[in-house]
Write a protein that holds these residues in place. Structure first.
Motif, mmCIF file in Angstrom:
data_model
loop_
_atom_site.group_PDB
_atom_site.id
_atom_site.type_symbol
_atom_site.label_atom_id
_atom_site.label_comp_id
_atom_site.label_asym_id
_atom_site.label_seq_id
_atom_site.Cartn_x
_atom_site.Cartn_y
_atom_site.Cartn_z
ATOM 1 N N LEU A 1 40.252 -62.258 -3.164
ATOM 2 C CA LEU A 1 41.189 -61.462 -2.373
ATOM 3 C C LEU A 1 41.456 -60.125 -3.043
ATOM 4 O O LEU A 1 41.552 -59.087 -2.379
ATOM 5 C CB LEU A 1 42.503 -62.228 -2.181
ATOM 6 N N GLN A 2 41.574 -60.134 -4.375
ATOM 7 C CA GLN A 2 41.827 -58.901 -5.120
ATOM 8 C C GLN A 2 40.677 -57.917 -4.955
ATOM 9 O O GLN A 2 40.902 -56.718 -4.793
ATOM 10 C CB GLN A 2 42.046 -59.220 -6.603
ATOM 11 N N GLN A 3 39.450 -58.399 -4.958
ATOM 12 C CA GLN A 3 38.301 -57.515 -4.778
ATOM 13 C C GLN A 3 38.308 -56.873 -3.400
ATOM 14 O O GLN A 3 37.988 -55.688 -3.248
ATOM 15 C CB GLN A 3 37.000 -58.277 -5.001
ATOM 16 N N ARG A 4 38.672 -57.654 -2.379
ATOM 17 C CA ARG A 4 38.748 -57.092 -1.021
ATOM 18 C C ARG A 4 39.837 -56.035 -0.930
ATOM 19 O O ARG A 4 39.634 -54.975 -0.325
ATOM 20 C CB ARG A 4 38.991 -58.207 -0.012
ATOM 21 N N CYS A 5 40.988 -56.309 -1.523
ATOM 22 C CA CYS A 5 42.084 -55.336 -1.508
ATOM 23 C C CYS A 5 41.720 -54.084 -2.302
ATOM 24 O O CYS A 5 42.037 -52.966 -1.882
ATOM 25 C CB CYS A 5 43.360 -55.960 -2.065
ATOM 26 N N ASP A 6 41.061 -54.259 -3.433
ATOM 27 C CA ASP A 6 40.660 -53.114 -4.248
ATOM 28 C C ASP A 6 39.699 -52.202 -3.497
ATOM 29 O O ASP A 6 39.778 -50.978 -3.611
ATOM 30 C CB ASP A 6 40.018 -53.580 -5.557
ATOM 31 N N GLU B 1 34.066 -45.206 3.775
ATOM 32 C CA GLU B 1 34.303 -45.483 2.352
ATOM 33 C C GLU B 1 34.510 -46.976 2.111
ATOM 34 O O GLU B 1 34.046 -47.521 1.117
ATOM 35 C CB GLU B 1 35.509 -44.693 1.847
ATOM 36 N N VAL B 2 35.216 -47.646 3.021
ATOM 37 C CA VAL B 2 35.398 -49.101 2.892
ATOM 38 C C VAL B 2 34.038 -49.787 2.926
ATOM 39 O O VAL B 2 33.759 -50.680 2.127
ATOM 40 C CB VAL B 2 36.324 -49.655 4.006
ATOM 41 N N ALA B 3 33.176 -49.364 3.834
ATOM 42 C CA ALA B 3 31.837 -49.960 3.929
ATOM 43 C C ALA B 3 31.051 -49.748 2.638
ATOM 44 O O ALA B 3 30.362 -50.652 2.170
ATOM 45 C CB ALA B 3 31.078 -49.372 5.114
ATOM 46 N N GLN B 4 31.173 -48.571 2.057
ATOM 47 C CA GLN B 4 30.487 -48.323 0.794
ATOM 48 C C GLN B 4 31.065 -49.161 -0.333
ATOM 49 O O GLN B 4 30.325 -49.731 -1.142
ATOM 50 C CB GLN B 4 30.585 -46.853 0.417
ATOM 51 N N GLN B 5 32.388 -49.277 -0.398
ATOM 52 C CA GLN B 5 33.029 -50.068 -1.456
ATOM 53 C C GLN B 5 32.672 -51.543 -1.347
ATOM 54 O O GLN B 5 32.564 -52.226 -2.359
ATOM 55 C CB GLN B 5 34.552 -49.903 -1.402
ATOM 56 N N LYS B 6 32.512 -52.019 -0.121
ATOM 57 C CA LYS B 6 32.169 -53.426 0.085
ATOM 58 C C LYS B 6 30.654 -53.653 0.092
ATOM 59 O O LYS B 6 30.205 -54.756 0.414
ATOM 60 C CB LYS B 6 32.786 -53.935 1.397
ATOM 61 N N CYS B 7 29.893 -52.631 -0.288
ATOM 62 C CA CYS B 7 28.420 -52.699 -0.371
ATOM 63 C C CYS B 7 27.791 -53.141 0.951
ATOM 64 O O CYS B 7 26.894 -53.987 0.974
ATOM 65 C CB CYS B 7 27.994 -53.617 -1.511
#
Length: 128
Positions: free
Chosen positions: A70-75, A120-126
């Motif tokens: 969950l922390q990774q998703r929030c980050d 940016e969210v898409a990039q952060q979530k690879c």
């Protein structure tokens, strides 16, 4: 507000499925934060099949693993939001959550920044 991306003059064009996944991940942000808080404040529970005094129970490990996910998703969402100028962050989150848009800037400005934010969210979530 309708959930679509403009096709013309959009440097942040995402595949439709990726766009929708990022959109709903951001809309789920408050629930994720609440669930992380609940995991942190809940009791560890009884050990699952382990004798007492043998160390960390499986339920504690499972909670730690769940909280980390969950922390990774929030980050990822928070890092993507950091790429947006500070004066637009609240409005971008509001328009993404389908709430009313603040009137301190044009609605088109917020839509443009929302496209950048979801990219940016898409990039952060690879996902790209």
């Amino acid at each position: 507000m309708r959930n679509y991306q403009p096709k013309k003059k959009n440097p942040y064009q995402l595949p439709h499925n990726v766009y929708m996944q990022c959109l709903y991940a951001v809309r789920d942000y408050d629930r994720l934060k609440e669930e992380m808080r609940d995991i942190l404040h809940s009791s560890p529970g009884a050990p699952d099949g382990m004798p007492r005094g043998s160390g960390i129970s499986d339920s504690t490990v499972n909670k730690a693993i769940r909280r980390e996910a969950l922390q990774q998703r929030c980050d990822a969402i928070e890092q993507a939001l950091a790429a947006i100028p500070a004066e637009y962050r609240k409005g971008v989150m509001a328009i993404t959550m389908d709430e009313t848009c603040p009137m301190d800037a044009s609605p088109e400005t917020y839509r443009r920044w929302r496209r950048r934010f979801l990219y940016e969210v898409a990039q952060q979530k690879c996902m790209l």
